[in-house]
Design a protein around this motif. Structure first.
Motif, PDB file in Angstrom:
ATOM      1  N   PHE A 120      19.753   6.258  -2.364  1.00  0.00           N
ATOM      2  CA  PHE A 120      18.371   5.964  -2.251  1.00  0.00           C
ATOM      3  C   PHE A 120      17.688   6.148  -0.932  1.00  0.00           C
ATOM      4  N   VAL A 121      18.323   5.642   0.127  1.00  0.00           N
ATOM      5  CA  VAL A 121      17.736   5.783   1.441  1.00  0.00           C
ATOM      6  C   VAL A 121      17.722   7.058   1.955  1.00  0.00           C
ATOM      7  N   ASP A 122      18.707   7.958   1.762  1.00  0.00           N
ATOM      8  CA  ASP A 122      18.917   9.611   1.792  1.00  0.00           C
ATOM      9  C   ASP A 122      17.752  10.151   1.082  1.00  0.00           C
ATOM     10  N   PHE A 123      17.431   9.728  -0.155  1.00  0.00           N
ATOM     11  CA  PHE A 123      16.414  10.368  -0.965  1.00  0.00           C
ATOM     12  C   PHE A 123      14.930  10.123  -0.537  1.00  0.00           C
ATOM     13  N   ILE A 124      14.706   8.738  -0.189  1.00  0.00           N
ATOM     14  CA  ILE A 124      13.447   8.549   0.527  1.00  0.00           C
ATOM     15  C   ILE A 124      13.313   9.262   1.971  1.00  0.00           C
ATOM     16  N   ALA A 125      14.271   9.369   2.982  1.00  0.00           N
ATOM     17  CA  ALA A 125      14.053  10.232   4.059  1.00  0.00           C
ATOM     18  C   ALA A 125      14.043  11.735   3.665  1.00  0.00           C
ATOM     19  N   GLU A 126      14.591  12.057   2.837  1.00  0.00           N
ATOM     20  CA  GLU A 126      14.460  13.634   2.346  1.00  0.00           C
ATOM     21  C   GLU A 126      12.936  13.813   1.929  1.00  0.00           C
ATOM     22  N   ARG A 127      12.445  12.811   1.104  1.00  0.00           N
ATOM     23  CA  ARG A 127      11.120  13.290   0.426  1.00  0.00           C
ATOM     24  C   ARG A 127      10.118  13.154   1.785  1.00  0.00           C
ATOM     25  N   ASP A 178       0.755  -1.333  -0.150  1.00  0.00           N
ATOM     26  CA  ASP A 178       0.102  -0.081  -0.073  1.00  0.00           C
ATOM     27  C   ASP A 178       0.866   1.233  -0.016  1.00  0.00           C
ATOM     28  N   LEU A 179       1.917   1.254   0.735  1.00  0.00           N
ATOM     29  CA  LEU A 179       2.717   2.422   0.988  1.00  0.00           C
ATOM     30  C   LEU A 179       3.548   2.631  -0.764  1.00  0.00           C
ATOM     31  N   THR A 180       3.757   1.489  -1.320  1.00  0.00           N
ATOM     32  CA  THR A 180       4.248   1.655  -2.598  1.00  0.00           C
ATOM     33  C   THR A 180       3.295   2.247  -3.541  1.00  0.00           C
ATOM     34  N   ARG A 181       2.115   1.695  -3.380  1.00  0.00           N
ATOM     35  CA  ARG A 181       1.017   2.415  -4.586  1.00  0.00           C
ATOM     36  C   ARG A 181       0.546   3.664  -3.939  1.00  0.00           C
ATOM     37  N   SER A 182       0.583   3.891  -2.962  1.00  0.00           N
ATOM     38  CA  SER A 182       0.126   5.302  -2.455  1.00  0.00           C
ATOM     39  C   SER A 182       0.981   6.464  -2.379  1.00  0.00           C
ATOM     40  N   LEU A 183       2.180   6.067  -2.414  1.00  0.00           N
ATOM     41  CA  LEU A 183       3.126   7.356  -2.051  1.00  0.00           C
ATOM     42  C   LEU A 183       4.733   7.146  -2.972  1.00  0.00           C
ATOM     43  N   LEU A 184       4.867   5.743  -2.783  1.00  0.00           N
ATOM     44  CA  LEU A 184       6.375   5.930  -3.318  1.00  0.00           C
ATOM     45  C   LEU A 184       6.458   5.746  -4.739  1.00  0.00           C
ATOM     46  N   LEU A 185       5.670   5.032  -5.723  1.00  0.00           N
ATOM     47  CA  LEU A 185       5.707   4.835  -7.020  1.00  0.00           C
ATOM     48  C   LEU A 185       6.400   6.318  -7.523  1.00  0.00           C
ATOM     49  N   PRO A 186       5.843   7.356  -7.613  1.00  0.00           N
ATOM     50  CA  PRO A 186       6.487   8.603  -8.191  1.00  0.00           C
ATOM     51  C   PRO A 186       7.644   8.981  -7.823  1.00  0.00           C
ATOM     52  N   TRP A 187       8.199   8.716  -6.488  1.00  0.00           N
ATOM     53  CA  TRP A 187       9.359   8.970  -5.913  1.00  0.00           C
ATOM     54  C   TRP A 187      10.576   7.768  -6.614  1.00  0.00           C
ATOM     55  N   PHE A 188      10.116   6.854  -6.683  1.00  0.00           N
ATOM     56  CA  PHE A 188      11.022   5.950  -7.228  1.00  0.00           C
ATOM     57  C   PHE A 188      11.327   6.410  -8.731  1.00  0.00           C
ATOM     58  N   ASP A 189      10.314   6.926  -9.583  1.00  0.00           N
ATOM     59  CA  ASP A 189      10.221   7.320 -10.892  1.00  0.00           C
ATOM     60  C   ASP A 189      11.488   8.633 -10.712  1.00  0.00           C
ATOM     61  N   GLU A 190      11.192   9.401  -9.831  1.00  0.00           N
ATOM     62  CA  GLU A 190      12.151  10.704  -9.830  1.00  0.00           C
ATOM     63  C   GLU A 190      13.661  10.175  -9.412  1.00  0.00           C
ATOM     64  N   PHE A 191      13.793   9.155  -8.514  1.00  0.00           N
ATOM     65  CA  PHE A 191      15.017   8.550  -8.262  1.00  0.00           C
ATOM     66  C   PHE A 191      15.840   8.152  -9.327  1.00  0.00           C
ATOM     67  N   LEU A 192      14.888   7.478 -10.321  1.00  0.00           N
ATOM     68  CA  LEU A 192      15.798   6.883 -11.470  1.00  0.00           C
ATOM     69  C   LEU A 192      16.092   7.771 -12.719  1.00  0.00           C
ATOM     70  N   VAL A 193      15.142   8.830 -12.595  1.00  0.00           N
ATOM     71  CA  VAL A 193      15.410  10.044 -13.464  1.00  0.00           C
ATOM     72  C   VAL A 193      16.783  10.887 -13.291  1.00  0.00           C
ATOM     73  N   THR A 194      16.961  10.831 -11.726  1.00  0.00           N
ATOM     74  CA  THR A 194      18.021  11.507 -11.305  1.00  0.00           C
ATOM     75  C   THR A 194      19.488  10.819 -11.463  1.00  0.00           C
ATOM     76  N   HIS A 195      19.327   9.494 -11.411  1.00  0.00           N
ATOM     77  CA  HIS A 195      20.345   8.245 -11.711  1.00  0.00           C
ATOM     78  C   HIS A 195      19.977   7.407 -12.619  1.00  0.00           C
ATOM     79  N   PRO A 196      20.289   7.744 -13.833  1.00  0.00           N
ATOM     80  CA  PRO A 196      19.781   7.095 -14.930  1.00  0.00           C
ATOM     81  C   PRO A 196      20.760   5.816 -15.093  1.00  0.00           C
ATOM     82  N   GLY A 197      21.855   5.577 -14.368  1.00  0.00           N
ATOM     83  CA  GLY A 197      22.794   4.469 -14.509  1.00  0.00           C
ATOM     84  C   GLY A 197      22.335   3.364 -13.446  1.00  0.00           C
TER      85      GLY A 197
END
Length: 328
Positions: free
Chosen positions: A291-298, A103-122
């Motif tokens: 990744f962990v720092d990114f989620i904590a910041e968001r 539920d956390l993934t679907r309701s909150l995290l998915l767009p954050w995951f997308d943002e992280f991957l755009v920032t780090h394309p590798g």
């Protein structure tokens, strides 16, 4: 150390991926005979057979599967290390294996995951979404986002847990449900209502606790349905079939929009902290730390937004600042 040539591990990995030495040789730019010799050398050095060979295919043995899992990680770490020591190419690279609640993934995290991957394309994300408490060592997860008590996860395993935020369970229902069945005013009133429940560690979570002025009461919630996926309980609540009791972080958007109504606001729900659990603190790849720092910041930004807009925050950040305080 018995493995003398890192390229032999590449043959192992590519043979497994392609199903044959011919496929591996094409990827690595060598002849099939050379690939065969390298794999044979690896088997001799280790004293085990890594593949069962037939005229049609090559199948990993148990020993081969074990070595493959470590080889993939080792090659990814080398790739990341090479990227970090070249000044012009210090990008984060490799596969990031994340486990997170459904539920956390679907309701909150998915767009954050997308943002992280755009920032780090590798970085390549391998996401495992489940309410099952995953073993980060056995399931080979780089980081697991977990609600609740994580002492069982750390016991005897040398794991590291970083507290990301504090949240609580909240009782809520859809306006349509309340229009048909009325609004409970006390925990005792819940005996006349229907709950939508979900499973925790394989057991239905149907005993709900509420606190007020230091005293706690428990309610055995009547329920006509439950699921092993907390996101389904969330959807049932939105559909107006019953009351649910979940992490406020999961429900934040629907509570703000009015799709769900918070009940018994004078009562406090159970604490439900969110952690990032890592396999070890001896070496944490840069992509995992980032990744962990990114989620904590968001999550911190979310709390700041609620505060600035005059709302009671759905979460509270950890009571410390800076990088992770790691608890081993």
């Amino acid at each position: 150390m018995k493995i003398e040539n890192i390229e032999d591990l590449r043959v192992l990995v590519e043979t497994s991926r392609g199903g044959s030495l011919t496929a591996a040789s094409r990827v690595l730019g060598i002849t099939p005979a050379a690939a065969s010799a390298m794999l044979k050398r690896l088997e001799v050095q280790l004293g085990v057979r890594l593949f069962e060979r037939s005229t049609r295919a090559m199948r990993l043995t148990d020993a081969g599967q074990t070595l493959l899992d470590y080889a993939v990680r080792a090659l990814e770490l080398l790739e990341e290390g090479e990227a970090q020591v070249v000044p012009a190419n210090r990008a984060l690279v490799g596969t990031l294996r994340v486990a997170a609640p459904s539920d956390l993934t679907r309701s909150l995290l998915l767009p954050w995951f997308d943002e992280f991957l755009v920032t780090h394309p590798g970085i390549r994300l391998a996401l495992s979404v489940s309410d099952r408490v995953q073993d980060v060592l056995r399931d080979q997860v780089d980081v697991a986002l977990r609600y609740g008590d994580i002492s069982d996860a750390k016991a005897g395993a040398g794991l590291v847990a970083r507290l990301l935020c504090h949240t609580r369970r909240v009782l809520c229902a859809a306006p349509s449900y309340l229009a048909r069945h009325g609004t409970p005013e006390t925990p005792a009133d819940l005996a006349r209502h229907n709950g939508v429940t979900f499973h925790i560690a394989g057991k239905a979570y149907a005993t709900w606790r509420f606190g007020r002025e230091g005293e706690w009461v428990e309610v055995a919630m009547p329920s006509d349905r439950g699921a092993n996926d907390a996101a389904i309980a969330h959807q049932w609540a939105l559909a107006g079939v019953g009351i649910t009791y979940k992490a406020e972080l999961d429900l934040r958007c629907d509570l703000l929009s009015g799709a769900l109504v918070r009940l018994l606001p004078q009562w406090t729900g159970e604490s439900y902290p969110l952690y990032a659990v890592l396999p070890s603190n001896r070496f944490v790849p840069g992509r995992v730390r980032a990744f962990v720092d990114f989620i904590a910041e968001r999550l911190g930004n979310l709390a700041d937004r609620d505060h600035s807009e005059g709302r009671p925050p759905a979460i509270a950040p950890p009571a410390y600042s800076g990088r992770a305080r790691e608890e081993g």
